[in-house]
Enzyme design. Structure first.
Site, PDB file in Angstrom:
ATOM      1  N   GLY A 208      18.381   2.027 -14.260  1.00  0.00           N
ATOM      2  CA  GLY A 208      16.859   2.326 -13.592  1.00  0.00           C
ATOM      3  C   GLY A 208      15.948   2.106 -14.959  1.00  0.00           C
ATOM      4  N   ASN A 209      14.752   2.147 -14.942  1.00  0.00           N
ATOM      5  CA  ASN A 209      13.919   1.251 -15.192  1.00  0.00           C
ATOM      6  C   ASN A 209      12.328   2.210 -16.148  1.00  0.00           C
ATOM      7  OD1 ASN A 209      10.931   2.098 -12.971  1.00  0.00           O
ATOM      8  ND2 ASN A 209      12.444   1.765 -12.388  1.00  0.00           N
ATOM      9  N   ARG A 210      11.412   1.924 -17.086  1.00  0.00           N
ATOM     10  CA  ARG A 210      10.802   2.441 -17.950  1.00  0.00           C
ATOM     11  C   ARG A 210       9.725   3.587 -17.233  1.00  0.00           C
ATOM     12  NH1 ARG A 210       9.196  -1.573 -21.453  1.00  0.00           N
ATOM     13  NH2 ARG A 210       8.263   0.186 -22.484  1.00  0.00           N
ATOM     14  N   SER A 211       9.740   3.294 -16.198  1.00  0.00           N
ATOM     15  CA  SER A 211       8.402   4.187 -15.087  1.00  0.00           C
ATOM     16  C   SER A 211       8.895   6.003 -15.504  1.00  0.00           C
ATOM     17  CB  SER A 211       8.563   4.269 -14.021  1.00  0.00           C
ATOM     18  OG  SER A 211       7.547   5.345 -13.455  1.00  0.00           O
ATOM     19  N   ALA A 275       8.231   3.631  -9.469  1.00  0.00           N
ATOM     20  CA  ALA A 275       8.304   1.929  -9.923  1.00  0.00           C
ATOM     21  C   ALA A 275      10.018   2.332  -9.213  1.00  0.00           C
ATOM     22  CB  ALA A 275       9.169   1.949 -10.776  1.00  0.00           C
TER      23      ALA A 275
END
Ligand code: CTP
Length: 395
Positions: A208-211, A275
């Site tokens: 995943g990512n930090r969005s 994102a």
């Protein structure tokens, strides 16, 4: 939406009348003139002084109170109102309104007003489900009244069921939506993507990512408040879905692509604030990967570029979250993704970008115009972006 509007808040006799204080307070803080009208029964639960203290306005309790600025002309409130909200609304007030009865200040105001009316019922579950109550609600809906709630939960009697006053945020969201109905995006369909997609590795892990989704959710709220029909394609997020917005939940970039292509078919604008993960595992393992080896290699493959794939005759807005060469990288993406507008932000700043409630962005359009608004709450940034979208739609 709410600033400088005259909102008549009708409060009727339910234990939820105490929650109306928060509604009155929040609307007043947002700059509305809130005129509270209380029925006799409502005054058994909360005093007029409480509402007067939060609205800094006289509270109307009597039809024939000679000291009241509204009593001489009993329809004065009805004429001044931009919106009437009845929260909480008992079965009794709903029945009176459905029957056209006007025997106190609140019922007179509703009968005489040309403003929109929002009703937030709160009552015992059996009363709510009673056929006559349902018929009254259907009658008012058919006449254009907007209903919000009731919610399911614990009721005053101790029983559980449908009958609780809707959440305050839901009522406030409905108020903003109704007030914004004729805004500059009325009749427009806006598709917005939000949040970081997740690419599953096995049943318990993902890439995943930090969005956080905050910017996309703020855009959805702002577009709704300007009258747009909004579809929000959301990756997993902890944020509450905005009231009055169609939310399509997705997990992966592939799912987001399909949902965006589907929603964009009749869109006037697509705003890709999400994102999407650019890479995902080549294969998803069906059962949990056990800690058996010292090093583990996961092969990643490219996911589709959604903006690259989605075609159609609508305004295309992209976002560029960059850690270096902000403007050059954003301009390159604007060209490569054939965008009308790109919203660039520097993710290395702590008060801006991922997870923050504020954002400092640079807006660059196709003709090379650059705008740099100051650091603002994400909802205000959303309105700046939508100002540009409105301008592009008018061209
Ligand atoms: N985007 C997209 N599909 C992807 C990745 C990104 O549609 N698979 C969209 C984003 O929603 C954003 C814009 O493209 O509006 C730019 O995203 P960004 O991640 O900054 O750009 P990338 O194309 O992924 O380029 P890079 O990661 O190399 O900077």
């Amino acid at each position: 939406m709410v600033q400088d509007k005259t909102i008549v808040l009708g409060v009727t006799g339910s234990i939820a009348a105490c929650k109306a204080v928060e509604i009155a307070s929040k609307l007043t803080q947002e700059g509305a003139r809130v005129d509270v009208v209380m029925t006799k029964a409502a005054q058994e639960f909360v005093t007029p002084l409480t509402f007067r203290s939060v609205t800094l306005r006289p509270v109307v309790t009597e039809m024939f109170d000679l000291a009241s600025e509204f009593s001489i002309e009993h329809v004065a409130l009805a004429e001044q109102a931009d919106l009437v909200v009845i929260a909480p609304a008992t079965a009794n007030i709903i029945a009176k309104l459905a029957g056209g009865i006007a025997d106190d200040m609140l019922t007179c105001t509703v009968l005489a007003t040309e403003a929109a009316v929002i009703v937030a019922p709160a009552m015992n579950v059996n009363m709510y489900q009673n056929q006559v109550a349902q018929e009254n609600i259907a009658k008012l809906k058919a006449r254009g009244f907007t209903f919000v709630g009731p919610a399911y939960g614990r009721l005053a009697s101790g029983a559980w069921g449908l009958g609780r006053l809707a959440e305050i945020e839901e009522i406030l969201g409905t108020i903003r939506q109704v007030l914004g109905r004729d805004g500059d995006l009325a009749g427009r369909r806006i598709v917005i993507s939000a949040g970081g997609t997740q690419e599953p590795i096995d049943p318990v892990r993902h890439i995943g990512n930090r969005s956080s989704g905050k910017m996309g959710y703020a855009l959805a709220e702002a577009a709704r408040d300007r009258g747009a029909e909004v579809v929000l394609v959301s990756a997993p997020s902890t944020l509450a879905p905005p009231v009055g917005v169609k939310v399509v939940q997705v997990q992966t970039t592939l799912q987001m692509r399909d949902a965006v292509i589907d929603a964009a078919a009749e869109a006037d604008a697509l705003l890709m604030a999400a994102a999407p993960a650019d890479y995902g595992p080549a294969t998803t393992v069906e059962s949990k990967i056990k800690k058996e080896v010292e090093t583990l290699t996961i092969e990643l493959v490219r996911t589709p570029d959604i903006l690259g794939e989605v075609k159609g005759d609508f305004i295309r807005v992209g976002f560029a979250a960059e850690s270096e060469n902000l403007i050059e990288n954003a301009k390159e993406k604007l060209k490569r993704k054939n965008l009308d507008l790109i919203v660039a932000n520097d993710i290395t700043a702590s008060d801006s970008g991922f997870g923050a409630d504020t954002n400092r962005v640079i807006l660059i359009d196709r003709s090379g115009n650059v705008e740099s608004p100051p650091l603002l709450p994400k909802l205000e940034v959303a309105h700046k972006v939508l100002d540009k979208v409105v301008e592009l739609l008018q061209r």
